[in-house]
Design a protein around this motif. Structure first.
Motif, PDB file in Angstrom:
ATOM      1  N   SER A 191      33.736  43.449  33.709  1.00  0.00           N
ATOM      2  CA  SER A 191      33.640  44.805  34.483  1.00  0.00           C
ATOM      3  C   SER A 191      32.355  44.725  34.792  1.00  0.00           C
ATOM      4  N   PRO A 192      31.837  45.466  36.061  1.00  0.00           N
ATOM      5  CA  PRO A 192      30.338  45.461  36.390  1.00  0.00           C
ATOM      6  C   PRO A 192      29.711  46.161  35.489  1.00  0.00           C
ATOM      7  N   GLU A 193      30.167  47.136  34.781  1.00  0.00           N
ATOM      8  CA  GLU A 193      29.483  47.885  33.793  1.00  0.00           C
ATOM      9  C   GLU A 193      29.066  47.020  32.588  1.00  0.00           C
ATOM     10  N   LEU A 194      30.283  46.406  32.284  1.00  0.00           N
ATOM     11  CA  LEU A 194      29.999  45.505  31.073  1.00  0.00           C
ATOM     12  C   LEU A 194      28.980  44.418  31.080  1.00  0.00           C
ATOM     13  N   GLN A 195      29.071  43.850  32.286  1.00  0.00           N
ATOM     14  CA  GLN A 195      28.174  42.894  32.777  1.00  0.00           C
ATOM     15  C   GLN A 195      26.780  43.097  32.747  1.00  0.00           C
ATOM     16  N   HIS A 196      26.826  44.481  33.274  1.00  0.00           N
ATOM     17  CA  HIS A 196      25.352  44.890  33.584  1.00  0.00           C
ATOM     18  C   HIS A 196      24.745  45.261  31.911  1.00  0.00           C
ATOM     19  N   ALA A 197      25.573  45.834  31.085  1.00  0.00           N
ATOM     20  CA  ALA A 197      25.004  46.155  29.694  1.00  0.00           C
ATOM     21  C   ALA A 197      24.797  44.837  29.097  1.00  0.00           C
ATOM     22  N   VAL A 198      25.586  43.874  29.154  1.00  0.00           N
ATOM     23  CA  VAL A 198      25.351  42.674  28.529  1.00  0.00           C
ATOM     24  C   VAL A 198      24.081  41.879  29.072  1.00  0.00           C
ATOM     25  N   LEU A 199      23.932  41.983  30.375  1.00  0.00           N
ATOM     26  CA  LEU A 199      22.482  41.414  30.873  1.00  0.00           C
ATOM     27  C   LEU A 199      21.368  42.156  30.225  1.00  0.00           C
ATOM     28  N   MET A 255      29.893  38.467  25.326  1.00  0.00           N
ATOM     29  CA  MET A 255      29.636  37.289  26.172  1.00  0.00           C
ATOM     30  C   MET A 255      30.409  36.105  25.753  1.00  0.00           C
ATOM     31  N   ALA A 256      30.859  36.087  24.664  1.00  0.00           N
ATOM     32  CA  ALA A 256      31.656  34.728  24.101  1.00  0.00           C
ATOM     33  C   ALA A 256      33.338  35.201  24.617  1.00  0.00           C
ATOM     34  N   ASP A 257      33.519  36.209  25.057  1.00  0.00           N
ATOM     35  CA  ASP A 257      34.897  36.416  25.428  1.00  0.00           C
ATOM     36  C   ASP A 257      34.994  36.108  27.103  1.00  0.00           C
ATOM     37  N   MET A 258      33.788  35.930  27.835  1.00  0.00           N
ATOM     38  CA  MET A 258      33.947  35.716  28.967  1.00  0.00           C
ATOM     39  C   MET A 258      34.186  34.384  29.301  1.00  0.00           C
ATOM     40  N   ALA A 259      34.798  34.122  30.670  1.00  0.00           N
ATOM     41  CA  ALA A 259      34.985  32.686  31.171  1.00  0.00           C
ATOM     42  C   ALA A 259      33.843  31.976  30.977  1.00  0.00           C
ATOM     43  N   PRO A 260      33.979  30.640  30.746  1.00  0.00           N
ATOM     44  CA  PRO A 260      32.688  29.674  30.517  1.00  0.00           C
ATOM     45  C   PRO A 260      31.981  29.851  31.781  1.00  0.00           C
ATOM     46  N   LEU A 314      25.327  34.259  33.645  1.00  0.00           N
ATOM     47  CA  LEU A 314      24.692  35.332  33.011  1.00  0.00           C
ATOM     48  C   LEU A 314      23.597  34.606  32.124  1.00  0.00           C
ATOM     49  N   GLN A 315      23.995  33.557  31.400  1.00  0.00           N
ATOM     50  CA  GLN A 315      22.721  32.815  30.315  1.00  0.00           C
ATOM     51  C   GLN A 315      21.790  32.307  31.372  1.00  0.00           C
ATOM     52  N   GLY A 316      22.166  31.761  32.579  1.00  0.00           N
ATOM     53  CA  GLY A 316      21.170  31.171  33.420  1.00  0.00           C
ATOM     54  C   GLY A 316      20.391  32.229  34.034  1.00  0.00           C
ATOM     55  N   GLU A 317      20.912  33.411  34.504  1.00  0.00           N
ATOM     56  CA  GLU A 317      20.197  34.546  35.008  1.00  0.00           C
ATOM     57  C   GLU A 317      19.060  35.243  34.036  1.00  0.00           C
ATOM     58  N   VAL A 318      19.658  35.359  32.772  1.00  0.00           N
ATOM     59  CA  VAL A 318      18.385  35.584  31.754  1.00  0.00           C
ATOM     60  C   VAL A 318      17.260  34.696  31.429  1.00  0.00           C
TER      61      VAL A 318
END
Length: 216
Positions: free
Chosen positions: A92-100, A148-153, A159-163
């Motif tokens: 979800s956008p909220e979870l992606q934001h938190a993970v980032l 992050m491990a549960d996300m699609a590769p 996300l890893q690339g953005e960080v």
């Protein structure tokens, strides 16, 4: 503003610009247990604080009963079984934001330890502040990693690339400064990490998606 603060400006922007200006309630029970909810809990033995964004204020006296609020519709791709991540691995956008946000702060704590140790060899301020931040936020860091491990590769890689790109950008700026400039950046980063403002629990928009996330 010193231009060598962009990593914290980015983090502050991520926190402030999250979808939620939604009001949340932090309740501390008689046993010290902390719970978060979109509505206050009843009872004069409960300590309740109101959070909106990253603002926290106390609520005086017993909290009045509130009508039940229907849960918001699920964000794109999210389903109940994934707790914020769809069966296709889309957060979800909220979870992606938190993970980032948590991943970015974790990388600051890890990647800049050697930089700041070299900038001020006799000062342990950054190392102490970074280690303190990691210890205080360890449960959220672990949640972030599981999510992050549960996300699609492909989504995880993006996300890893953005960080990594943000960290690389700031690292290049810091290393391109004079010795005094690097010391100044590290001193400011140490203050930001030790003050508690950047602790996940103090930023409801980041904390709530991770608290409620159930790993697959």
């Amino acid at each position: 503003m010193n231009k060598l603060q962009p990593i914290f400006v980015i983090i502050a922007a991520l926190i402030c610009c999250a979808a939620s200006a939604q009001q949340m309630y932090k309740t501390v029970g008689p046993d010290g247990k902390v719970t978060f909810s979109d509505r206050p809990q009843n009872g004069d033995k409960l300590k309740v604080s109101v959070m909106k964004g990253s603002v926290l204020r106390a609520v005086e006296g017993p909290v009045p009963a509130q009508p039940k609020i229907a849960p918001p519709p699920k964000a794109n791709g999210a389903d109940a079984s994934g707790g914020g991540i769809s069966a296709a691995g889309v957060p979800s956008p909220e979870l992606q934001h938190a993970v980032l946000v948590v991943a970015l702060m974790s990388e600051v704590a890890a990647k800049f330890e050697p930089v700041c140790s070299n900038a001020a060899p006799l000062s342990k301020k950054f190392v102490t502040a970074a280690n303190g931040w990691k210890q205080r936020n360890s449960s959220f860091i672990e949640k972030q990693r599981r999510a992050m491990a549960d996300m699609a590769p492909a989504r995880r890689t993006a996300l890893q690339g953005e960080v990594a790109a943000k960290i690389h950008e700031v690292m290049a700026e810091v290393l391109g400064q004079s010795a005094s400039g690097r010391v100044q950046w590290c001193d400011k980063a140490s203050l930001d990490m030790s003050g508690g403002t950047n602790d996940v629990v103090n930023n409801v928009d980041v904390a709530m998606p991770l608290i409620t996330y159930k790993s697959k």
